[in-house]
Design a protein around this motif. Structure first.
Motif, short mmCIF file in Angstrom:
data_model
loop_
_atom_site.label_atom_id
_atom_site.label_comp_id
_atom_site.label_asym_id
_atom_site.label_seq_id
_atom_site.Cartn_x
_atom_site.Cartn_y
_atom_site.Cartn_z
N ALA A 69 11.77 -1.92 12.08
CA ALA A 69 10.74 -0.88 11.92
C ALA A 69 9.48 -1.22 12.70
O ALA A 69 9.14 -2.40 12.88
CB ALA A 69 10.41 -0.74 10.44
N ALA A 70 8.80 -0.19 13.15
CA ALA A 70 7.53 -0.39 13.85
C ALA A 70 6.57 -1.13 12.93
O ALA A 70 6.53 -0.87 11.72
CB ALA A 70 6.94 0.95 14.25
N GLY A 71 5.83 -2.07 13.47
CA GLY A 71 4.88 -2.83 12.68
C GLY A 71 5.44 -4.10 12.08
O GLY A 71 4.71 -4.87 11.47
N THR A 72 6.74 -4.34 12.24
CA THR A 72 7.34 -5.57 11.72
C THR A 72 6.69 -6.77 12.38
O THR A 72 6.48 -6.78 13.59
CB THR A 72 8.87 -5.59 11.98
OG1 THR A 72 9.47 -4.51 11.26
CG2 THR A 72 9.49 -6.89 11.55
N GLU A 84 -4.69 -8.22 5.66
CA GLU A 84 -4.65 -6.92 4.98
C GLU A 84 -3.22 -6.64 4.53
O GLU A 84 -2.27 -7.01 5.20
CB GLU A 84 -5.20 -5.81 5.87
CG GLU A 84 -4.22 -5.24 6.89
CD GLU A 84 -4.02 -6.10 8.13
OE1 GLU A 84 -3.17 -5.72 8.96
OE2 GLU A 84 -4.67 -7.13 8.30
N TYR A 85 -3.09 -6.01 3.40
CA TYR A 85 -1.77 -5.75 2.82
C TYR A 85 -1.29 -4.36 3.22
O TYR A 85 -2.03 -3.39 3.12
CB TYR A 85 -1.83 -5.85 1.29
CG TYR A 85 -0.50 -5.63 0.64
CD1 TYR A 85 0.48 -6.60 0.69
CD2 TYR A 85 -0.23 -4.44 -0.02
CE1 TYR A 85 1.71 -6.40 0.09
CE2 TYR A 85 1.01 -4.24 -0.63
CZ TYR A 85 1.96 -5.22 -0.57
OH TYR A 85 3.18 -5.02 -1.15
N ASN A 86 -0.06 -4.29 3.70
CA ASN A 86 0.57 -3.02 4.05
C ASN A 86 1.96 -3.04 3.41
O ASN A 86 2.85 -3.75 3.87
CB ASN A 86 0.67 -2.88 5.56
CG ASN A 86 1.35 -1.61 6.01
OD1 ASN A 86 1.99 -0.91 5.22
ND2 ASN A 86 1.22 -1.29 7.28
N ALA A 87 2.14 -2.30 2.34
CA ALA A 87 3.38 -2.34 1.56
C ALA A 87 4.61 -1.96 2.36
O ALA A 87 5.72 -2.37 2.03
CB ALA A 87 3.25 -1.43 0.34
N THR A 88 4.44 -1.21 3.44
CA THR A 88 5.60 -0.78 4.22
C THR A 88 5.88 -1.68 5.42
O THR A 88 6.83 -1.44 6.16
CB THR A 88 5.41 0.67 4.71
OG1 THR A 88 4.26 0.73 5.55
CG2 THR A 88 5.26 1.61 3.53
N ASN A 104 9.45 -10.60 3.57
CA ASN A 104 8.68 -9.98 2.50
C ASN A 104 7.92 -8.77 3.03
O ASN A 104 7.81 -8.57 4.24
CB ASN A 104 7.72 -10.99 1.83
CG ASN A 104 6.75 -11.58 2.81
OD1 ASN A 104 6.08 -10.87 3.54
ND2 ASN A 104 6.65 -12.90 2.83
N CYS A 105 7.46 -7.97 2.11
CA CYS A 105 6.65 -6.80 2.47
C CYS A 105 5.18 -7.20 2.42
O CYS A 105 4.78 -8.00 1.61
CB CYS A 105 6.91 -5.67 1.47
SG CYS A 105 8.62 -5.13 1.39
N GLY A 106 4.42 -6.63 3.27
CA GLY A 106 3.00 -6.92 3.25
C GLY A 106 2.40 -6.82 4.60
O GLY A 106 1.32 -6.73 4.92
#
Length: 106
Positions: A69-72, A84-88, A104-106
């Motif tokens: 996914a984009a942003g991984t 900063e936390y990003n749940a996705t 992990n997610c974040g």
């Protein structure tokens, strides 16, 4: 006069302190999971990490050719990261031996 000068100094220092440090960069130690702040929204596997658990223990090259996914983020020991936390967002942590140590997610 002295009171006005002190007031201007106080305002100036306040503005400088508020405008500096827009984000914090912290190196991620080996095997450390990124823990979301208490105020962050939580959801069951919002980044898809559970579906990739089979990658744990595999070499980093196991990610080659995978459609992530984009942003991984693929994070190496000591690499600076924003907190900063990003749940996705999926975080893939690589250990010192070049193997995937956790997801992990974040």
């Amino acid at each position: 006069m002295r009171a006005k000068a002190l007031a201007r100094l106080a305002v100036g220092l306040t503005l400088v302190s508020l405008s500096s440090g827009c984000f914090l960069v912290v190196p991620v130690p080996l095997g450390t999971a990124v823990v979301p702040p208490a105020t962050a929204p939580s959801g069951p596997d919002s980044c898809g990490a559970a579906g990739l658990k089979d990658l744990i223990g595999q070499p980093k090259s196991a990610l080659d050719g995978r459609d992530l996914a984009a942003g991984t983020r693929v994070l190496h020991p000591g690499q600076p990261v924003t907190m900063e936390y990003n749940a996705t967002r999926l975080n893939i942590l690589i250990d010192r031996k070049g193997r995937i140590s956790s997801l992990n997610c974040g």
